[in-house]
Design a protein around this motif. Sequence first.
Motif, short mmCIF file in Angstrom:
data_model
loop_
_atom_site.label_atom_id
_atom_site.label_comp_id
_atom_site.label_asym_id
_atom_site.label_seq_id
_atom_site.Cartn_x
_atom_site.Cartn_y
_atom_site.Cartn_z
N ALA A 136 -9.48 0.63 3.65
CA ALA A 136 -10.33 1.72 2.86
C ALA A 136 -10.12 1.14 1.75
CB ALA A 136 -9.30 2.94 3.07
N LEU A 137 -9.56 0.30 0.94
CA LEU A 137 -9.65 -0.18 -0.15
C LEU A 137 -11.38 -1.42 -0.63
CD1 LEU A 137 -6.65 -2.34 -1.05
CD2 LEU A 137 -6.97 0.05 -1.38
N LYS A 160 -2.44 4.50 3.73
CA LYS A 160 -3.42 3.92 3.63
C LYS A 160 -3.42 2.82 3.93
CE LYS A 160 -4.18 6.94 -0.31
NZ LYS A 160 -5.67 7.51 0.24
N LYS A 161 -5.11 2.33 3.98
CA LYS A 161 -5.68 1.06 4.73
C LYS A 161 -6.09 0.23 3.81
CE LYS A 161 -4.19 2.19 9.31
NZ LYS A 161 -2.59 2.27 9.66
N TRP A 162 -5.87 -0.83 4.20
CA TRP A 162 -6.77 -1.66 3.58
C TRP A 162 -7.79 -1.86 3.71
CZ3 TRP A 162 -4.43 -4.69 0.08
CH2 TRP A 162 -3.14 -5.11 0.28
N LEU A 173 0.93 -1.15 -0.12
CA LEU A 173 0.03 -0.17 -0.41
C LEU A 173 0.83 1.27 -0.12
CD1 LEU A 173 -2.50 -1.11 2.58
CD2 LEU A 173 -2.69 -0.72 0.01
N LYS A 174 0.35 2.07 -0.81
CA LYS A 174 0.91 3.66 -0.61
C LYS A 174 0.97 3.59 1.05
CE LYS A 174 -0.60 5.18 -5.22
NZ LYS A 174 -0.51 7.05 -5.56
#
Length: 75
Positions: free
Chosen positions: A15-16, A11-13, A7-8
């Motif tokens: 939120a995808l 960023k959190k998983w 992830l950038k």
Amino acid sequence: MCSHTLLKRGKKWSALEPVKETLGHPVKEEKLKDIKLLLSKLGITQHHHAMPFWQKVFSNPDAVNDSSDDDSEIL
């Protein structure tokens, strides 16, 4: 031990959001019949590694175009 992330930064998983997969242009029913025949002649059964892709194509109602009188487009 080394750790890496895909992830950038920041960023959190959670939120995808997954995007719906599209299969492209509709396929004529006659073409699907030909594909099924070819798969059986090649000996490709339900347990073959390529079958999940073909099952998606065969089961997707949006991927089937029943207009067999339109010969202007070659698939």
